[in-house]
Write a protein that holds these residues in place. Sequence first.
Motif, PDB file in Angstrom:
ATOM      1  N   ILE A   1       0.782  -1.263  -0.031  1.00 56.31           N
ATOM      2  CA  ILE A   1      -0.027  -0.179  -0.022  1.00 56.31           C
ATOM      3  C   ILE A   1       0.993   1.260   0.059  1.00 56.31           C
ATOM      4  N   TYR A   2       0.479   2.178  -0.805  1.00 51.01           N
ATOM      5  CA  TYR A   2       1.119   3.577  -0.657  1.00 51.01           C
ATOM      6  C   TYR A   2       0.277   4.620   0.003  1.00 51.01           C
ATOM      7  N   ALA A   3       0.770   5.616   0.626  1.00 47.22           N
ATOM      8  CA  ALA A   3      -0.055   6.552   1.428  1.00 47.22           C
ATOM      9  C   ALA A   3       0.907   7.841   1.510  1.00 47.22           C
ATOM     10  N   THR A   4       0.257   8.925   1.355  1.00 44.85           N
ATOM     11  CA  THR A   4       0.753  10.069   1.359  1.00 44.85           C
ATOM     12  C   THR A   4       0.625  10.531   3.043  1.00 44.85           C
ATOM     13  N   GLY A   5       1.581  11.508   3.196  1.00 44.74           N
ATOM     14  CA  GLY A   5       1.357  11.957   4.576  1.00 44.74           C
ATOM     15  C   GLY A   5       1.990  12.962   4.942  1.00 44.74           C
ATOM     16  N   VAL A   6       1.799  14.033   5.998  1.00 49.06           N
ATOM     17  CA  VAL A   6       2.385  15.127   6.413  1.00 49.06           C
ATOM     18  C   VAL A   6       3.040  14.868   7.718  1.00 49.06           C
ATOM     19  N   LEU A   7       4.472  15.149   7.654  1.00 45.94           N
ATOM     20  CA  LEU A   7       5.081  15.089   8.863  1.00 45.94           C
ATOM     21  C   LEU A   7       5.718  16.246   9.319  1.00 45.94           C
ATOM     22  N   GLY A   8       5.238  16.777  10.407  1.00 44.04           N
ATOM     23  CA  GLY A   8       5.653  18.382  10.735  1.00 44.04           C
ATOM     24  C   GLY A   8       4.945  19.137   9.611  1.00 44.04           C
ATOM     25  N   LYS A   9       5.553  19.899   8.667  1.00 40.93           N
ATOM     26  CA  LYS A   9       4.847  20.660   7.639  1.00 40.93           C
ATOM     27  C   LYS A   9       5.237  19.993   6.140  1.00 40.93           C
ATOM     28  N   ARG A  10       5.903  18.940   6.058  1.00 41.27           N
ATOM     29  CA  ARG A  10       6.388  18.419   4.985  1.00 41.27           C
ATOM     30  C   ARG A  10       5.874  17.263   4.481  1.00 41.27           C
ATOM     31  N   GLY A  11       5.650  17.148   3.157  1.00 40.34           N
ATOM     32  CA  GLY A  11       4.786  16.260   2.637  1.00 40.34           C
ATOM     33  C   GLY A  11       5.800  14.961   2.226  1.00 40.34           C
ATOM     34  N   LYS A  12       5.324  13.711   2.331  1.00 40.18           N
ATOM     35  CA  LYS A  12       5.950  12.478   2.233  1.00 40.18           C
ATOM     36  C   LYS A  12       5.078  11.493   1.657  1.00 40.18           C
ATOM     37  N   ILE A  13       5.627  10.427   1.044  1.00 38.80           N
ATOM     38  CA  ILE A  13       5.084   9.263   0.420  1.00 38.80           C
ATOM     39  C   ILE A  13       5.679   7.960   1.304  1.00 38.80           C
ATOM     40  N   PHE A  14       4.871   7.135   1.530  1.00 40.58           N
ATOM     41  CA  PHE A  14       5.083   6.049   2.216  1.00 40.58           C
ATOM     42  C   PHE A  14       4.672   4.795   1.569  1.00 40.58           C
ATOM     43  N   ARG A  15       5.499   3.651   2.020  1.00 45.65           N
ATOM     44  CA  ARG A  15       4.829   2.298   1.427  1.00 45.65           C
ATOM     45  C   ARG A  15       4.985   1.163   2.445  1.00 45.65           C
ATOM     46  N   THR A  16       4.317   0.292   2.489  1.00 45.05           N
ATOM     47  CA  THR A  16       4.114  -0.964   3.435  1.00 45.05           C
ATOM     48  C   THR A  16       3.916  -2.014   2.695  1.00 45.05           C
ATOM     49  N   ASP A  17       4.859  -3.135   2.917  1.00 45.48           N
ATOM     50  CA  ASP A  17       4.597  -4.429   2.181  1.00 45.48           C
ATOM     51  C   ASP A  17       3.955  -5.233   3.072  1.00 45.48           C
ATOM     52  N   ASP A  18       3.383  -4.979   4.148  1.00 50.99           N
ATOM     53  CA  ASP A  18       3.115  -6.046   4.910  1.00 50.99           C
ATOM     54  C   ASP A  18       1.558  -5.722   5.419  1.00 50.99           C
TER      55      ASP A  18
ATOM     56  N   GLY B   1       0.525  -2.603   6.537  1.00 47.22           N
ATOM     57  CA  GLY B   1       0.646  -1.435   7.389  1.00 47.22           C
ATOM     58  C   GLY B   1       1.292  -2.098   8.706  1.00 47.22           C
ATOM     59  N   LYS B   2       1.808  -2.928   8.959  1.00 48.99           N
ATOM     60  CA  LYS B   2       2.709  -3.147  10.055  1.00 48.99           C
ATOM     61  C   LYS B   2       4.085  -2.303  10.134  1.00 48.99           C
ATOM     62  N   SER B   3       4.325  -2.307   9.333  1.00 47.97           N
ATOM     63  CA  SER B   3       5.832  -1.281   9.054  1.00 47.97           C
ATOM     64  C   SER B   3       5.519  -0.357   7.646  1.00 47.97           C
ATOM     65  N   TRP B   4       6.368   0.802   7.692  1.00 45.33           N
ATOM     66  CA  TRP B   4       6.099   1.818   6.439  1.00 45.33           C
ATOM     67  C   TRP B   4       7.721   2.103   6.188  1.00 45.33           C
ATOM     68  N   LEU B   5       7.750   2.348   5.039  1.00 45.64           N
ATOM     69  CA  LEU B   5       9.199   2.942   4.572  1.00 45.64           C
ATOM     70  C   LEU B   5       8.747   4.214   3.914  1.00 45.64           C
ATOM     71  N   GLU B   6       9.494   5.208   4.218  1.00 49.79           N
ATOM     72  CA  GLU B   6       9.311   6.619   3.570  1.00 49.79           C
ATOM     73  C   GLU B   6      10.012   6.497   2.127  1.00 49.79           C
ATOM     74  N   ILE B   7       9.445   6.589   0.972  1.00 50.31           N
ATOM     75  CA  ILE B   7      10.031   6.587  -0.335  1.00 50.31           C
ATOM     76  C   ILE B   7      10.224   7.746  -1.006  1.00 50.31           C
ATOM     77  N   TYR B   8       9.600   8.795  -0.588  1.00 47.67           N
ATOM     78  CA  TYR B   8       9.572   9.887  -1.062  1.00 47.67           C
ATOM     79  C   TYR B   8       9.374  11.181  -0.104  1.00 47.67           C
ATOM     80  N   SER B   9      10.060  12.530  -0.251  1.00 44.51           N
ATOM     81  CA  SER B   9       9.916  13.398   0.620  1.00 44.51           C
ATOM     82  C   SER B   9      10.294  14.706  -0.298  1.00 44.51           C
ATOM     83  N   GLU B  10       9.239  15.773  -0.072  1.00 48.46           N
ATOM     84  CA  GLU B  10       9.354  17.109  -0.396  1.00 48.46           C
ATOM     85  C   GLU B  10      10.755  17.720   0.221  1.00 48.46           C
ATOM     86  N   PRO B  11      11.522  18.673  -0.572  1.00 47.87           N
ATOM     87  CA  PRO B  11      12.802  19.097   0.143  1.00 47.87           C
ATOM     88  C   PRO B  11      12.743  20.071   1.321  1.00 47.87           C
ATOM     89  N   ALA B  12      11.371  20.474   1.375  1.00 47.55           N
ATOM     90  CA  ALA B  12      11.392  21.730   2.544  1.00 47.55           C
ATOM     91  C   ALA B  12       9.875  21.804   2.847  1.00 47.55           C
TER      92      ALA B  12
END
Length: 358
Positions: free
Chosen positions: A118-135, A137-148
């Motif tokens: 599953i892929y999901a977008t998210g905001v940590l702090g004020k920065r946009g990111k994309i995450f992926r889980t292969d299990d 939702g038990k664990s998530w890997l950050e696969i993209y982040s905006e630079p600022a």
Amino acid sequence: MKNFIKITFILTAVFMFSGCSFDLNKLKESSVGGFLVSDGNENKWVAKNYYDEKANISGVDILTMAVDPINPDVVYLGSKDNGIFVSDDGGNDWDKIMEFLPTKTYGIAINPFESQTIYATGVLGKRGKIFRTDDGGKSWLEIYSEPADGTIVISLAINKTNPQVVFAGTSGGMIIKTSDGGSTWENSYTGKSPITKIVFDEINENVIYFLAFKEGVLTTKNEGNDFEFIKIDDNNKEERKKRENFSPSTIQSIVADPGNEGVAYFGTEKGMFRFSNFGNNIEEVEIIGSSKEFPIYAIAVNPKNSSEIVYAAAQAIYKTTDGGKQWSVFQLDTKKNVSILKYNGGQPSKIYAGLREY
């Protein structure tokens, strides 16, 4: 002056996609909200918001929804302030995916062949990111982040025939693409308007629609190699008459017709329109007149019957089984709006709805 207007517009759009957090345990089921289900041929809806004995999700603002293509009783909800919720029984019970740390989730996409990915977008702090889980939702890997800080990822879609291909859109007007499941990314398009929706054509995966906020719909017919805004021939009097109430800047929602290539429905601030021939033709769908006074934020088409369409305007949900000639109406006891509608692919008589405040 032009620069000032552009900057103000982007800041306003980003503000609209933000929100403040609150304690889930303080939620009270005081009105209809959260998640609704219609199960059966009639246009009747029931709230399904049970979380535990002390809390429910009726107060959660739903920004996005994804239905497991392999087991459509599994539903994921992306929320404005509480991350991701999941139900494995069609909404009867909900769990929060605690391992997913971001609170704001604007997009969720599921691999159609391996639904634990599953892929999901998210905001940590004020920065946009994309995450992926292969299990699942038990664990998530950050696969993209905006630079600022400031720019967030607000839309996401996966290619159903080649799920290694994922597109995402940002509040800054960028469209990015991965062809290897998120290991690497490339810039596909840079514009000036937030990309709020991404929809693949249901028949031809090379055709994709991108909703540019208050600007119109971008389309590509070669999976992102070239882009162009959908335009109607104003010299054609017949086509001009069909679209006299249509304005690209008022489009709020898009859904592809699952049974017809190059056909999509657009919900606007003044009605619903059917685009065919990959956007070269347009006609207004005859919906209930009073609903045209409100933005149509959500539309869905039955995956087994293109004549069955549901849409929502204000606090009402409308359903047709004859392509728009007649509509049934269900009134919601809520101040919220329906933000998303999805069919259960394995049981199309069941439809899901998510609500939020606008």
